[in-house]
Enzyme design. Structure first.
Site, mmCIF file in Angstrom:
data_model
loop_
_atom_site.group_PDB
_atom_site.id
_atom_site.type_symbol
_atom_site.label_atom_id
_atom_site.label_comp_id
_atom_site.label_asym_id
_atom_site.label_seq_id
_atom_site.Cartn_x
_atom_site.Cartn_y
_atom_site.Cartn_z
ATOM 1 N N ARG A 93 11.017 -14.844 -5.558
ATOM 2 C CA ARG A 93 9.805 -15.284 -4.859
ATOM 3 C C ARG A 93 9.556 -16.778 -5.069
ATOM 4 O O ARG A 93 9.140 -17.483 -4.140
ATOM 5 C CB ARG A 93 8.612 -14.442 -5.299
ATOM 6 C CG ARG A 93 8.776 -13.010 -4.808
ATOM 7 C CD ARG A 93 7.670 -12.065 -5.207
ATOM 8 N NE ARG A 93 7.903 -10.769 -4.569
ATOM 9 C CZ ARG A 93 6.996 -9.829 -4.416
ATOM 10 N NH1 ARG A 93 5.768 -10.019 -4.874
ATOM 11 N NH2 ARG A 93 7.286 -8.695 -3.818
ATOM 12 N N HIS B 184 2.007 1.739 -3.461
ATOM 13 C CA HIS B 184 0.948 2.342 -4.299
ATOM 14 C C HIS B 184 0.864 3.857 -4.052
ATOM 15 O O HIS B 184 0.684 4.643 -4.970
ATOM 16 C CB HIS B 184 -0.429 1.747 -3.965
ATOM 17 C CG HIS B 184 -0.631 0.342 -4.448
ATOM 18 N ND1 HIS B 184 -0.623 0.005 -5.774
ATOM 19 C CD2 HIS B 184 -0.863 -0.810 -3.774
ATOM 20 C CE1 HIS B 184 -0.833 -1.305 -5.888
ATOM 21 N NE2 HIS B 184 -0.968 -1.816 -4.686
ATOM 22 N N THR C 232 0.837 -1.209 0.000
ATOM 23 C CA THR C 232 0.000 0.000 0.000
ATOM 24 C C THR C 232 0.872 1.260 0.000
ATOM 25 O O THR C 232 0.561 2.235 -0.681
ATOM 26 C CB THR C 232 -0.924 0.011 1.242
ATOM 27 O OG1 THR C 232 -1.646 -1.213 1.257
ATOM 28 C CG2 THR C 232 -1.882 1.178 1.223
ATOM 29 N N GLU D 218 2.875 -0.498 9.229
ATOM 30 C CA GLU D 218 3.362 -1.779 9.759
ATOM 31 C C GLU D 218 4.544 -1.484 10.669
ATOM 32 O O GLU D 218 5.567 -0.992 10.194
ATOM 33 C CB GLU D 218 3.825 -2.686 8.613
ATOM 34 C CG GLU D 218 2.730 -3.014 7.610
ATOM 35 C CD GLU D 218 3.212 -3.934 6.487
ATOM 36 O OE1 GLU D 218 4.425 -4.237 6.423
ATOM 37 O OE2 GLU D 218 2.363 -4.330 5.686
HETATM 38 P P1 NAD Z 1 2.020 -8.641 -4.100
HETATM 39 O O1 NAD Z 1 1.383 -7.832 -5.167
HETATM 40 O O2 NAD Z 1 3.430 -8.410 -3.741
HETATM 41 O O3 NAD Z 1 1.850 -10.193 -4.428
HETATM 42 C C1 NAD Z 1 1.080 -10.706 -5.449
HETATM 43 C C2 NAD Z 1 1.907 -11.747 -6.162
HETATM 44 O O4 NAD Z 1 1.080 -12.423 -7.106
HETATM 45 C C3 NAD Z 1 3.095 -11.163 -6.928
HETATM 46 O O5 NAD Z 1 4.292 -11.737 -6.470
HETATM 47 C C4 NAD Z 1 2.804 -11.565 -8.366
HETATM 48 O O6 NAD Z 1 3.969 -11.927 -9.071
HETATM 49 C C5 NAD Z 1 1.900 -12.779 -8.185
HETATM 50 N N1 NAD Z 1 1.137 -13.119 -9.397
HETATM 51 C C6 NAD Z 1 0.819 -12.325 -10.454
HETATM 52 N N2 NAD Z 1 0.198 -13.041 -11.407
HETATM 53 C C7 NAD Z 1 0.114 -14.299 -10.960
HETATM 54 C C8 NAD Z 1 -0.431 -15.508 -11.498
HETATM 55 N N3 NAD Z 1 -1.036 -15.547 -12.693
HETATM 56 N N4 NAD Z 1 -0.348 -16.619 -10.761
HETATM 57 C C9 NAD Z 1 0.239 -16.598 -9.552
HETATM 58 N N5 NAD Z 1 0.775 -15.498 -8.990
HETATM 59 C C10 NAD Z 1 0.693 -14.358 -9.669
HETATM 60 O O7 NAD Z 1 1.092 -8.434 -2.857
HETATM 61 P P2 NAD Z 1 1.027 -8.857 -1.303
HETATM 62 O O8 NAD Z 1 1.479 -7.710 -0.485
HETATM 63 O O9 NAD Z 1 1.601 -10.198 -1.026
HETATM 64 O O10 NAD Z 1 -0.563 -8.926 -1.225
HETATM 65 C C11 NAD Z 1 -1.264 -9.922 -1.934
HETATM 66 C C12 NAD Z 1 -2.599 -9.405 -2.441
HETATM 67 O O11 NAD Z 1 -3.472 -9.134 -1.344
HETATM 68 C C13 NAD Z 1 -2.527 -8.093 -3.231
HETATM 69 O O12 NAD Z 1 -3.487 -8.154 -4.263
HETATM 70 C C14 NAD Z 1 -2.934 -7.048 -2.214
HETATM 71 O O13 NAD Z 1 -3.491 -5.899 -2.812
HETATM 72 C C15 NAD Z 1 -3.972 -7.804 -1.425
HETATM 73 N N6 NAD Z 1 -4.208 -7.377 -0.049
HETATM 74 C C16 NAD Z 1 -5.491 -7.462 0.387
HETATM 75 C C17 NAD Z 1 -5.787 -7.156 1.696
HETATM 76 C C18 NAD Z 1 -7.187 -7.296 2.166
HETATM 77 O O14 NAD Z 1 -7.507 -6.800 3.264
HETATM 78 N N7 NAD Z 1 -8.058 -7.965 1.411
HETATM 79 C C19 NAD Z 1 -4.782 -6.737 2.578
HETATM 80 C C20 NAD Z 1 -3.478 -6.681 2.106
HETATM 81 C C21 NAD Z 1 -3.193 -7.009 0.788
#
Ligand code: NAD
Ligand code: ZN
Length: 358
Positions: free
Chosen positions: A209, A44, A41, A67
């Site tokens: 990763r 972003h 975040t 955090e």
């Molecule tokens: P991040 O964006 O670092 O991790 C997402 C990962 O997904 C990346 O490493 C990316 O390479 C991978 N990815 C992309 N395409 C893919 C595919 N086709 N198959 C498999 N993997 C793929 O984010 P993060 O900090 O680990 O967070 C994970 C997700 O959760 C993000 O979308 C974030 O916005 C979301 N999030 C949601 C909440 C909530 O309250 N719902 C809270 C925190 C984060």
């Protein structure tokens, strides 16, 4: 004090001198930041992408960051369960306490949620003042760097155990789609909880990763770019044709979601954490309804059941070491925050933690 702030409606953060916050309400605590960690975040907000352009302007200027591992340095007269010197982490969602959700044990989806480091001043600073409710006491010997990971680790734990029921994981085959910091942290947690086979799919452009997922104990790591539409078949072949019992969607990528749902067994459970860039399209009839899938949307961390489960899990030195040695890839001083942010931007980092200003 010094703070890393969002000052302008454009890309960037700036270090500014700003007044040290003081307790204004009797239920508040003043906290010294021991370690801060950079979240997606924050990235972003730094980039000032579409989400940030929509979300941030009303609160600019503000101190970023949410955090942290922190220490209590002052308490208001009505603070009941914290003392000066206590080590805490911060639940960054401030719930109103009076809305329909808050009054029905669902504070984590409070309809009036405000977020520290987005709607309120955050923790990329020397000090922060928050309500006692948002300060979660840690064991005093917990490494503050680990404490700073509890916000995303809590997202992982909430996604894994939406109802605190460990039977949902023990002996079950699990697919984690997305090996970002949260997906990676989920691997040792489901292993600790007794998962059967753990499959992880990762975006193919990030070899660190993929390797980290293996090191953290995933039984099979699939490169989404290389395996593509073969992923569901590979997973079914590895599970006697049955598929996985649980899908933890942690990527926010539509292909990952489709592959995950195809690999899910009939009557399986899905937890959706990843945020998708916009509206998505998939065959809901065959992939969710006819499958009898149980689907949970996951927001934040349950307040405060997730924190209590996480505290128990973190009694494990093995889990602490796995997080410390594999998730935290960079450590910088807050005055060098930009170096850390660029490591995240260039995808060389998993988690960057920051020590207080020199
Ligand atoms: P991040 O964006 O670092 O991790 C997402 C990962 O997904 C990346 O490493 C990316 O390479 C991978 N990815 C992309 N395409 C893919 C595919 N086709 N198959 C498999 N993997 C793929 O984010 P993060 O900090 O680990 O967070 C994970 C997700 O959760 C993000 O979308 C974030 O916005 C979301 N999030 C949601 C909440 C909530 O309250 N719902 C809270 C925190 C984060
Ligand atoms: Zn509320």
């Amino acid at each position: 004090m010094q703070a890393i702030m969002k000052i302008k409606e454009e890309k960037g953060f700036e270090i500014r001198e700003t007044p040290e916050p003081a307790i204004r309400h009797s239920n508040e605590v003043k906290l010294k930041v021991d370690v801060a960690s950079i979240c997606g975040t924050d990235h972003h907000m730094w980039v000032y992408d579409q989400w940030a352009q929509k979300r941030l302007p009303p609160t600019i200027p503000f101190i970023a960051g949410h955090e942290a591992g922190l220490e209590v340095v002052d308490i208001g007269p009505d603070v009941k369960n914290l003392q000066i010197g206590d080590k805490v982490s911060m639940e960054c969602h401030e719930a109103c306490g009076t809305c329909y959700q808050c009054r029905s044990d669902r504070m984590h989806i409070c309809s009036n949620t405000k977020i520290f480091g987005v709607d309120r001043d955050g923790i990329f600073a020397d000090y922060v003042v928050i309500p006692e409710l948002n300060a979660v006491k840690n064991d005093n010997n917990l490494d503050p760097a680990i404490a700073s990971l509890q916000d995303p680790l809590g997202n992982a734990v909430h996604t894994i155990l939406p109802k605190d029921n460990v039977e949902d994981i023990a002996g079950k085959n699990i697919l984690i789609t997305g090996a970002g910091p949260i997906g990676l942290m989920a691997i040792p947690v489901v292993k600790m909880l007794g998962a059967g086979q753990v499959f992880v799919t990762a975006g193919g452009n990030n070899l660190l990763r993929l390797e980290t997922a293996k090191k953290l104990g995933a039984d099979m790591v699939l490169n989404a770019r290389e395996e593509g539409d073969k992923i569901p078949k590979i997973i079914k072949d590895a599970t006697d044709g049955v598929g996985v019992d649980v899908l933890l969607e942690m990527s926010g990528n539509i292909y990952a979601l489709r592959h995950g749902l195809e690999a899910l067994t009939y009557g399986g459970r899905v937890s959706l954490l990843g945020f998708f860039p916009g509206s998505i399209e998939f065959d809901i009839n065959s992939l969710m309804i006819s499958k009898g899938a149980a689907v949970y949307g996951i927001a934040g961390r349950r307040m405060f059941q997730t924190w209590q489960v996480m505290k128990g899990l973190l009694k494990s030195k093995d889990l602490q070491n796995k997080l410390k040695n594999n998730i935290i890839t960079h450590r910088v001083n807050m005055s060098d925050w930009e170096k850390g942010m660029i490591e995240i931007h260039e995808k060389r980092a998993i988690k960057v933690v920051m020590d207080p200003f020199k």
